[in-house]
Design a protein around this motif. Structure first.
Motif, short mmCIF file in Angstrom:
data_model
loop_
_atom_site.label_atom_id
_atom_site.label_comp_id
_atom_site.label_asym_id
_atom_site.label_seq_id
_atom_site.Cartn_x
_atom_site.Cartn_y
_atom_site.Cartn_z
N SER A 23 0.82 -1.20 0.00
CA SER A 23 0.00 0.00 0.00
C SER A 23 0.86 1.26 0.00
N LEU A 24 1.92 1.25 0.80
CA LEU A 24 2.83 2.39 0.87
C LEU A 24 3.52 2.62 -0.47
N LEU A 25 3.99 1.56 -1.10
CA LEU A 25 4.65 1.69 -2.41
C LEU A 25 3.67 2.22 -3.45
N ASP A 26 2.42 1.77 -3.39
CA ASP A 26 1.40 2.27 -4.32
C ASP A 26 1.18 3.77 -4.11
N ASP A 27 1.14 4.19 -2.85
CA ASP A 27 0.96 5.61 -2.55
C ASP A 27 2.12 6.44 -3.11
N PHE A 28 3.34 5.98 -2.87
CA PHE A 28 4.50 6.69 -3.41
C PHE A 28 4.40 6.79 -4.93
N SER A 29 4.06 5.70 -5.57
CA SER A 29 3.95 5.69 -7.03
C SER A 29 2.93 6.72 -7.50
N SER A 30 1.79 6.76 -6.85
CA SER A 30 0.74 7.72 -7.23
C SER A 30 1.22 9.16 -7.07
N TRP A 31 1.90 9.43 -5.96
CA TRP A 31 2.35 10.80 -5.72
C TRP A 31 3.50 11.20 -6.66
N PHE A 32 4.36 10.27 -7.00
CA PHE A 32 5.44 10.59 -7.93
C PHE A 32 4.85 10.90 -9.32
N LEU A 37 3.00 15.11 -13.34
CA LEU A 37 1.87 15.76 -14.01
C LEU A 37 1.79 17.23 -13.62
N LEU A 38 1.95 17.52 -12.33
CA LEU A 38 1.92 18.91 -11.89
C LEU A 38 3.04 19.71 -12.55
N LEU A 39 4.22 19.13 -12.66
CA LEU A 39 5.33 19.83 -13.30
C LEU A 39 5.04 20.14 -14.76
N ALA A 62 13.35 8.54 -8.40
CA ALA A 62 12.58 7.85 -7.37
C ALA A 62 11.65 6.81 -7.99
N ARG A 63 11.08 7.12 -9.14
CA ARG A 63 10.23 6.12 -9.82
C ARG A 63 11.04 4.87 -10.18
#
Length: 112
Positions: A23-32, A37-39, A62-63
């Motif tokens: 779950s934590l790795l999935d969260d990191f992936s989503s935020w990266f 996208l924001l950039l 990081a990805r």
């Protein structure tokens, strides 16, 4: 004698740890991905171009690290954990994405 809450028989502590890590790795992936996208939509008035490039490089790196960690986790025959030295920079990077999002909102940028 300490108290430990009952654990379902089919879920050992190792399995729970593995689920939490997944779950934590999935969260990191989503935020990266969100950060990249924001950039893509970030004006220079919110973040100067040179800082955008640095953040983008960190997100891309990081990805790659996250992909490697995810592959190792999936290939491991037993549940595994990651050291704080690995997770801490990812957490800081995630905070940078949150800060970028907040800055864009403050500047009236419509977020994707």
């Amino acid at each position: 004698m300490g108290f430990s809450p009952p654990t379902p028989e089919h879920e050992s502590p190792g399995v729970l740890l593995d689920q939490l890590l997944g779950s934590l790795l999935d969260d990191f992936s989503s935020w990266f991905e969100r950060g990249l996208l924001l950039l893509d939509h970030c004006p220079d008035t919110v973040m100067p171009q040179d800082q955008q490039l640095i953040l983008r490089d960190h997100l891309v790196q990081a990805r790659k690290e996250l992909c490697a960690a995810t592959s190792l986790r999936q290939a491991a025959p037993i549940p595994m954990a990651l050291e704080m030295e690995t997770l801490a920079p990812w957490h800081q990077l995630m905070l940078s994405v949150w800060n970028l999002s907040a800055a864009m909102r403050r500047h009236g940028v419509t977020l994707p």
